[in-house]
Design an enzyme around this catalytic site. Structure first.
Site, short mmCIF file in Angstrom:
data_model
loop_
_atom_site.label_atom_id
_atom_site.label_comp_id
_atom_site.label_asym_id
_atom_site.label_seq_id
_atom_site.Cartn_x
_atom_site.Cartn_y
_atom_site.Cartn_z
N ARG A 235 0.72 -1.10 0.06
CA ARG A 235 -0.02 0.03 0.05
C ARG A 235 0.65 1.25 -0.06
NH1 ARG A 235 -3.83 -2.17 -1.41
NH2 ARG A 235 -5.69 -2.26 -0.43
N GLU A 264 -2.10 7.90 -4.20
CA GLU A 264 -2.70 7.62 -5.40
C GLU A 264 -4.20 7.82 -5.84
OE1 GLU A 264 -1.53 3.27 -4.81
OE2 GLU A 264 -3.44 2.81 -5.09
N HIS A 282 -1.15 0.22 -9.74
CA HIS A 282 -1.82 -0.44 -8.80
C HIS A 282 -2.69 -1.78 -9.38
CE1 HIS A 282 -3.88 -0.44 -4.37
NE2 HIS A 282 -3.77 -1.67 -5.09
#
Ligand code: GLV
Length: 329
Positions: A235, A264, A282
């Site tokens: 993360r 993000e 991601h």
């Protein structure tokens, strides 16, 4: 009919499944701002989210809401203390993504070690004019030492793959895994500091919590070998991205591979200007089959938690099952 919100675009056939049971309000567009999310949840019994922040204020604005199903294994977007206080069930999508995510962790680590994207940019820019003995020299993966931070299900799937690469595996985790798992994976426990000193390739696969914010920053890069790589598929926020950009620019570590970022989908601009980092948006769990499995598991959780379908009352992956059956507060 009970009402649900699907807060993000997902596979249309999963929406059709949900429509068999519920009156579905589908946000098939950009992520909803907090106020709009709270407004759309005001009359809902359940919701399907993918990283949308759900905290006390949103829950207070949605007095009927009993379950929020996150289409992700990580659920740091849920304030679980608020969920527990309100007796709202949270669910996530573990296991179905383990192998796909482990594959991607390897892909990113190898691309990082062997400078795949940097090489491609070089070639596409027309800079490949001649053979050179020192062109794009990288680090070996085969026979090196892999350091895995976070030895959960995905970390273990990554470790399992290391056998074929004849690697030594060291790991760090909040608690040691069972001796039989260590033996099966041929993995040795280390403190975080020892792992950082020893590993040639460090891969982060730990869940994000308030306690591990910036657990990898300037002090940790100083411990790593200057030839080492860092791969983050966990993360954003676990790594101090500004400190990482500086460490990469100054070659305090060799290279990094990042699939997740602080804030993000924004990316720290400093990371965009260093060549020795591989950046992906991601996508670690993003194979067609796995994203379908995640969407269907999130739907299964929602359907069952709201008392419908073949598993009524028994959602497959509850995060806080203790609230099940309690009145909403
Ligand atoms: C993706 O990041 C997930 O948590 O599933």
């Amino acid at each position: 009919m009970q009402k649900i919100l699907v807060a993000r675009p997902i596979f249309p056939d999963v929406i059709e499944r949900l429509k068999q049971y519920f009156d579905v309000d589908w946000n098939n567009g950009d992520a909803l701002p907090a106020g709009e999310l709270a407004r759309r949840l005001a009359d809902k019994d359940g919701a399907l989210t993918a990283g949308d922040p759900i905290g006390a204020a949103v829950l207070a604005a949605a007095p009927k809401l009993r379950v929020v199903a996150n289409m992700a294994v990580g659920y740091n977007n849920f304030d679980m203390a608020a969920f527990n206080a309100a007796n709202v069930l949270g669910t996530n999508t573990p296991d179905v993504l383990n192998e796909t995510t482990a594959d991607f962790g390897w892909a990113l680590m190898m691309a990082t070690a062997r400078r795949i994207t940097e090489s491609e940019h070089f070639l596409r820019a027309g800079k490949w004019q001649k053979w050179a003995y020192d062109m794009m020299l990288g680090a070996d993966v085969y026979g090196s030492t892999l350091g895995i931070v976070g030895m959960g299900r995905i970390g273990q799937a990554i470790a399992r793959r290391a056998r074929g690469f004849n690697m030594r595996v060291v790991y760090h985790n909040r608690s040691r895994v069972a001796p039989e798992i260590e033996a099966e994976l041929n993995a040795e426990y280390r403190t975080k500091e020892a792992l950082l000193r020893e590993a040639d390739h460090v891969v982060l696969v730990l869940p994000y919590t308030a306690d591990n914010h910036h657990t990898i920053g300037a002090a940790e890069f100083a411990l790593m070998k200057p030839t080492a790589t860092l791969t983050n598929i966990a993360r954003g926020g676990i790594v101090d991205d500004a400190a990482l950009a500086e460490a990469l620019r100054e070659r305090r570590i060799a290279a990094a591979g990042l699939d997740v970022f602080e804030g993000e989908p924004s990316v720290n601009p400093a990371l965009l200007t260093v060549p020795n980092v591989v950046l992906t948006p991601h996508i670690a769990s993003a194979s067609e089959a796995t994203r379908r499995a995640m969407a269907n598991l999130a739907a299964d959780n929602l359907i069952a938690a709201l008392g419908a379908g073949p598993r009524a009352g028994q959602p497959p992956s509850p995060i806080n099952p203790a609230v099940m059956g309690k009145a909403r507060s």
